[in-house]
Design an enzyme around this catalytic site. Structure first.
Site, PDB file in Angstrom:
ATOM      1  N   CYS A 184      41.483   6.257 -30.888  1.00  0.00           N
ATOM      2  CA  CYS A 184      41.496   7.727 -30.917  1.00  0.00           C
ATOM      3  C   CYS A 184      40.163   8.342 -30.470  1.00  0.00           C
ATOM      4  O   CYS A 184      40.141   9.376 -29.822  1.00  0.00           O
ATOM      5  CB  CYS A 184      41.824   8.229 -32.320  1.00  0.00           C
ATOM      6  SG  CYS A 184      43.533   7.915 -32.786  1.00  0.00           S
TER       7      CYS A 184
ATOM      8  N   MET B  45      43.259  12.318 -39.174  1.00  0.00           N
ATOM      9  CA  MET B  45      42.389  11.181 -39.484  1.00  0.00           C
ATOM     10  C   MET B  45      43.023  10.384 -40.628  1.00  0.00           C
ATOM     11  O   MET B  45      43.322  10.945 -41.682  1.00  0.00           O
ATOM     12  CB  MET B  45      41.005  11.715 -39.876  1.00  0.00           C
ATOM     13  CG  MET B  45      40.074  10.675 -40.435  1.00  0.00           C
ATOM     14  SD  MET B  45      39.383   9.588 -39.178  1.00  0.00           S
ATOM     15  CE  MET B  45      38.369   8.543 -40.246  1.00  0.00           C
TER      16      MET B  45
ATOM     17  N   HIS C  14      48.529  11.416 -22.400  1.00  0.00           N
ATOM     18  CA  HIS C  14      48.804  10.276 -23.280  1.00  0.00           C
ATOM     19  C   HIS C  14      50.107   9.581 -22.899  1.00  0.00           C
ATOM     20  O   HIS C  14      50.117   8.721 -22.050  1.00  0.00           O
ATOM     21  CB  HIS C  14      48.798  10.759 -24.735  1.00  0.00           C
ATOM     22  CG  HIS C  14      48.769   9.651 -25.729  1.00  0.00           C
ATOM     23  ND1 HIS C  14      47.653   8.923 -26.003  1.00  0.00           N
ATOM     24  CD2 HIS C  14      49.745   9.121 -26.505  1.00  0.00           C
ATOM     25  CE1 HIS C  14      47.926   7.996 -26.902  1.00  0.00           C
ATOM     26  NE2 HIS C  14      49.202   8.090 -27.227  1.00  0.00           N
TER      27      HIS C  14
HETATM   28 FE1  DHE Z   1      50.766   3.847 -28.971  1.00  0.00          FE
HETATM   29  C1  DHE Z   1      53.023   4.141 -26.380  1.00  0.00           C
HETATM   30  C2  DHE Z   1      48.237   4.721 -26.883  1.00  0.00           C
HETATM   31  C3  DHE Z   1      48.731   4.229 -31.672  1.00  0.00           C
HETATM   32  C4  DHE Z   1      53.055   2.218 -30.896  1.00  0.00           C
HETATM   33  N1  DHE Z   1      50.653   4.385 -26.990  1.00  0.00           N
HETATM   34  C5  DHE Z   1      51.705   4.439 -26.097  1.00  0.00           C
HETATM   35  C6  DHE Z   1      51.201   4.816 -24.807  1.00  0.00           C
HETATM   36  C7  DHE Z   1      49.838   4.964 -24.947  1.00  0.00           C
HETATM   37  C8  DHE Z   1      49.501   4.693 -26.316  1.00  0.00           C
HETATM   38  C9  DHE Z   1      48.853   5.338 -23.859  1.00  0.00           C
HETATM   39  C10 DHE Z   1      52.012   4.998 -23.528  1.00  0.00           C
HETATM   40  C11 DHE Z   1      52.134   3.689 -22.793  1.00  0.00           C
HETATM   41  C12 DHE Z   1      53.016   3.798 -21.550  1.00  0.00           C
HETATM   42  O1  DHE Z   1      54.095   4.402 -21.650  1.00  0.00           O
HETATM   43  O2  DHE Z   1      52.636   3.283 -20.486  1.00  0.00           O
HETATM   44  N2  DHE Z   1      48.810   4.426 -29.243  1.00  0.00           N
HETATM   45  C13 DHE Z   1      47.951   4.724 -28.250  1.00  0.00           C
HETATM   46  C14 DHE Z   1      46.660   5.067 -28.802  1.00  0.00           C
HETATM   47  O3  DHE Z   1      45.608   5.306 -28.154  1.00  0.00           O
HETATM   48  C15 DHE Z   1      46.826   5.210 -30.257  1.00  0.00           C
HETATM   49  C16 DHE Z   1      46.903   6.691 -30.602  1.00  0.00           C
HETATM   50  C17 DHE Z   1      45.697   4.715 -31.115  1.00  0.00           C
HETATM   51  C18 DHE Z   1      45.400   3.275 -31.013  1.00  0.00           C
HETATM   52  O4  DHE Z   1      44.398   2.852 -31.606  1.00  0.00           O
HETATM   53  O5  DHE Z   1      46.124   2.537 -30.364  1.00  0.00           O
HETATM   54  C19 DHE Z   1      48.201   4.545 -30.453  1.00  0.00           C
HETATM   55  N3  DHE Z   1      50.873   3.318 -30.963  1.00  0.00           N
HETATM   56  C20 DHE Z   1      49.941   3.555 -31.891  1.00  0.00           C
HETATM   57  C21 DHE Z   1      50.329   3.025 -33.183  1.00  0.00           C
HETATM   58  O6  DHE Z   1      49.664   3.111 -34.262  1.00  0.00           O
HETATM   59  C22 DHE Z   1      51.658   2.388 -33.020  1.00  0.00           C
HETATM   60  C23 DHE Z   1      52.710   3.108 -33.884  1.00  0.00           C
HETATM   61  C24 DHE Z   1      51.651   0.903 -33.410  1.00  0.00           C
HETATM   62  C25 DHE Z   1      50.610   0.104 -32.726  1.00  0.00           C
HETATM   63  O7  DHE Z   1      50.955  -0.714 -31.884  1.00  0.00           O
HETATM   64  O8  DHE Z   1      49.426   0.275 -33.020  1.00  0.00           O
HETATM   65  C26 DHE Z   1      51.904   2.625 -31.533  1.00  0.00           C
HETATM   66  N4  DHE Z   1      52.697   3.307 -28.695  1.00  0.00           N
HETATM   67  C27 DHE Z   1      53.444   2.590 -29.607  1.00  0.00           C
HETATM   68  C28 DHE Z   1      54.751   2.319 -29.027  1.00  0.00           C
HETATM   69  C29 DHE Z   1      54.756   2.892 -27.734  1.00  0.00           C
HETATM   70  C30 DHE Z   1      53.446   3.494 -27.543  1.00  0.00           C
HETATM   71  C31 DHE Z   1      55.897   1.602 -29.744  1.00  0.00           C
HETATM   72  C32 DHE Z   1      55.901   2.909 -26.705  1.00  0.00           C
HETATM   73  C33 DHE Z   1      56.958   3.881 -27.118  1.00  0.00           C
HETATM   74  C34 DHE Z   1      58.082   3.996 -26.127  1.00  0.00           C
HETATM   75  O9  DHE Z   1      59.221   4.116 -26.592  1.00  0.00           O
HETATM   76  O10 DHE Z   1      57.832   4.002 -24.921  1.00  0.00           O
END
Ligand code: DHE
Length: 550
Positions: free
Chosen positions: A50, A88, A327
């Site tokens: 984040c 947060m 994002h």
């Molecule tokens: Fe994600 C998608 C980034 C936290 C589960 N997440 C995405 C995408 C990005 C992203 C850029 C799109 C990718 C794409 O489509 O090419 N996610 C981030 C972060 O930067 C963030 C906020 C903080 C971090 O430290 O990672 C974050 N994300 C999470 C989680 O806490 C989740 C719930 C569990 C985990 O893995 O940490 C999580 N993110 C997901 C999932 C998708 C996702 C399951 C895809 C969803 C979909 O249906 O396409």
């Protein structure tokens, strides 16, 4: 005056700027080298996603020492412990960090962040491994799996994905991957599955093998979230691409072997104020259906790159000025338009991938839109719409996506109504479904995090002054888990669009599950439990992911 003088560097030289480094500055908190190392690790795992590696801020606030020192140790310790309504996490009271770790982190962020190393071609090549060469792979499908209905499920903390049969609910294979795989994507042919860990390890998995397994892997950086493969006619399965958070760059790879072909840095100027940003991270990536292009979203500079992969030696890129903090996002139902959330700006940018142009930037009137890939459906009043829920409040926004049939509503916010509560991450429907599912895994209320709201699409009245009614499904309760406080996250449909699957995501040492709901009746159909099902999060149906159906 001497015109040459204008070219004399007027600023101090780099050597002078660095004169104080390395070393201690007045007021630096006391910290041993071991503590600093531990702080760096915790920061990477918990905070960098984040706040950014260089702490310039994005979804989270900036945390550079000029700011943190202004707040002071006590304030930092308190916000780390209790969290904030702005999103947060409460690392202390949730038990995820100990008191000593919180104390350490409050001191750690008073110091300058260390800059992690770069990761160029030699590093990528060293990490690259072709486990099974293309000529040694099967020439036809060697298993009896209905591949179209396979689900690739992230087992987050185990550093694995489970391939679960969408017809029998059986786990067909568990594959070691990078840590906390973020997403799964499928090649245009449907044969290869690509996953990327948070640690930037990409695995390419062959679904034709008797037991599907990794055929190639590569580490493309230190931190990453996105991977995709070429989908344009004539380029099916030809290229893969992965985007990194650190170093800020993307890499185009051979679609058969993952051989890295071209690395492009995304460092550069912010789209509007045109000042330099050292850490513009690569967020979502999708593959165009209209051109031989990858659509690459650069978070901190607010640029959408349409990267033409037809000639890597003479790389053409259309650089669209969109909005900062891009994002996640997905296509509209025709796959011509791509909609992406600029989440910390409360906006959605729309790109026409046929004409390669920005179409519109729409305010969602909610806080922090977070669509995943979003949800497309035919609204009774507005026709085709795309929907997003929000991380920062309970609202669900609908955007009109049909400039031909519903020109007046196209790229407008046509309706906004309330779901269960804030803390939503994902929203989903399917062309064969009449239901819109909205989760809320990050809500502070345990009952809400374990439930899902379901809206009946034919009942939507399109009146902005009235709320839409919804049904609440107690998914967590249906999972029948005794111990812990699991969150229910990410709805995903089977290939027929008749069932929707939810992850019931518990702590690593506790029981988790996947709950399958019958879409027609909204009743519980099946609970998948298995001791190998550790911390399930994202689920990706092969057919739906391959064809961008959502
Ligand atoms: Fe994600 C998608 C980034 C936290 C589960 N997440 C995405 C995408 C990005 C992203 C850029 C799109 C990718 C794409 O489509 O090419 N996610 C981030 C972060 O930067 C963030 C906020 C903080 C971090 O430290 O990672 C974050 N994300 C999470 C989680 O806490 C989740 C719930 C569990 C985990 O893995 O940490 C999580 N993110 C997901 C999932 C998708 C996702 C399951 C895809 C969803 C979909 O249906 O396409």
């Amino acid at each position: 005056s001497d015109p040459a003088a204008a070219y004399e560097p007027s600023m101090t030289t780099l050597a002078q700027i660095n004169v104080e480094l390395p070393g201690k500055k007045p007021g630096d908190p006391v910290m041993t080298a071991e503590e600093f190392q531990m702080g760096t690790e915790i920061y990477f795992q918990r905070c960098a996603g984040c706040h950014g590696v260089l702490r310039k801020g994005a979804t989270g606030k900036p945390l550079t020492p000029d700011i943190t020192r202004d707040h002071g140790y006590d304030y930092l310790e308190s916000i780390l412990t209790y969290g904030s309504p702005a999103g947060m996490p409460n690392w202390g009271t949730s038990g995820e960090l100990t008191e000593e770790q919180i104390n350490l982190m409050a001191r750690y962020i008073l110091l300058d962040p260390p800059a992690p190393p770069e990761w160029g071609m030699p590093d990528m090549k060293n990490s690259w491994e072709v486990v099974i060469a293309p000529e040694d792979r099967p020439t036809e499908k060697m298993n009896d799996i209905d591949i179209d209905n396979l689900m690739s499920v992230t087992l987050r903390d185990a550093g694995q994905v489970a391939l679960i049969d969408g017809n029998t609910y059986e786990i067909r294979s568990i594959i070691d991957t990078g840590y906390a795989v973020h997403i799964s994507r499928i090649s245009a042919s449907g044969r290869y599955l690509f996953v990327i860990g948070r640690d930037a390890l990409v695995n390419m998995i062959d679904l034709w093998m008797e037991v599907p397994d990794t055929v190639a892997k590569i580490k493309i950086g230190m931190e990453a979230r996105s991977v995709e493969t070429s989908k344009f006619e004539g380029y099916e399965d030809k290229f893969a691409v992965a985007g990194a958070y650190w170093p800020p760059q993307y890499v185009i790879m051979d679609g058969d072997t993952l051989e890295p072909l071209k690395i492009v840095s995304t460092r550069g100027n912010i789209y509007d104020e045109q000042t330099y940003h050292p850490e513009p991270r690569v967020a979502s990536i999708v593959a165009s259906h209209y051109n031989p292009e990858f659509i690459i979203n650069v978070k901190e500079t607010g640029k959408i790159l349409l990267v033409d992969y037809s000639d890597l030696k003479n790389l053409k890129t259309v650089e669209i000025e969109a909005e900062r903090f891009l994002h996640d996002g997905g296509f509209d139902s025709t796959h011509r338009y791509f909609l992406v959330a600029a989440n910390a700006r409360g906006k959605v940018a729309v790109v026409d991938t046929k004409e390669d142009k920005l179409v519109s930037i729409i305010e969602t009137e909610g806080q922090t839109p977070h669509p995943g890939r979003g949800a497309n459906f035919n609204h009774p009043v507005f026709g085709p719409v795309w929907a997003t829920s929000h991380l920062g409040d309970e609202s669900i926004a609908l955007i009109g996506t049909d400039p031909e049939g519903h020109a007046e509503q196209a790229w407008q916010l046509v309706d906004s109504f309330y779901g269960l509560g804030g803390g939503s991450l994902f929203i989903k429907t399917h062309p064969n479904s009449q239901h819109l599912y909205v989760d809320a895994p990050l809500n502070p209320d345990a009952e809400i995090t374990s439930s899902v709201a379901v809206f009946n699409i034919p009942d939507m009245d399109g009146d902005r002054d009235t709320e839409e009614e919804y049904t609440t499904l107690p998914i967590g309760e249906w999972a029948g888990i005794e111990d812990g406080q699991p969150r229910v996250v990410q709805p995903e449909f089977n290939k027929q669009g008749t069932e929707v699957w939810f992850s019931v995501w518990n702590a690593k040492d506790k029981e988790s599950a996947i709950v399958v709901v019958d879409d027609a009746t909204l009743e519980l159909k099946y609970v998948i439990k298995d001791e190998r099902l550790i911390t399930p999060t994202g689920k990706f149906n092969v057919l739906n992911t391959q064809h961008d159906i959502y």
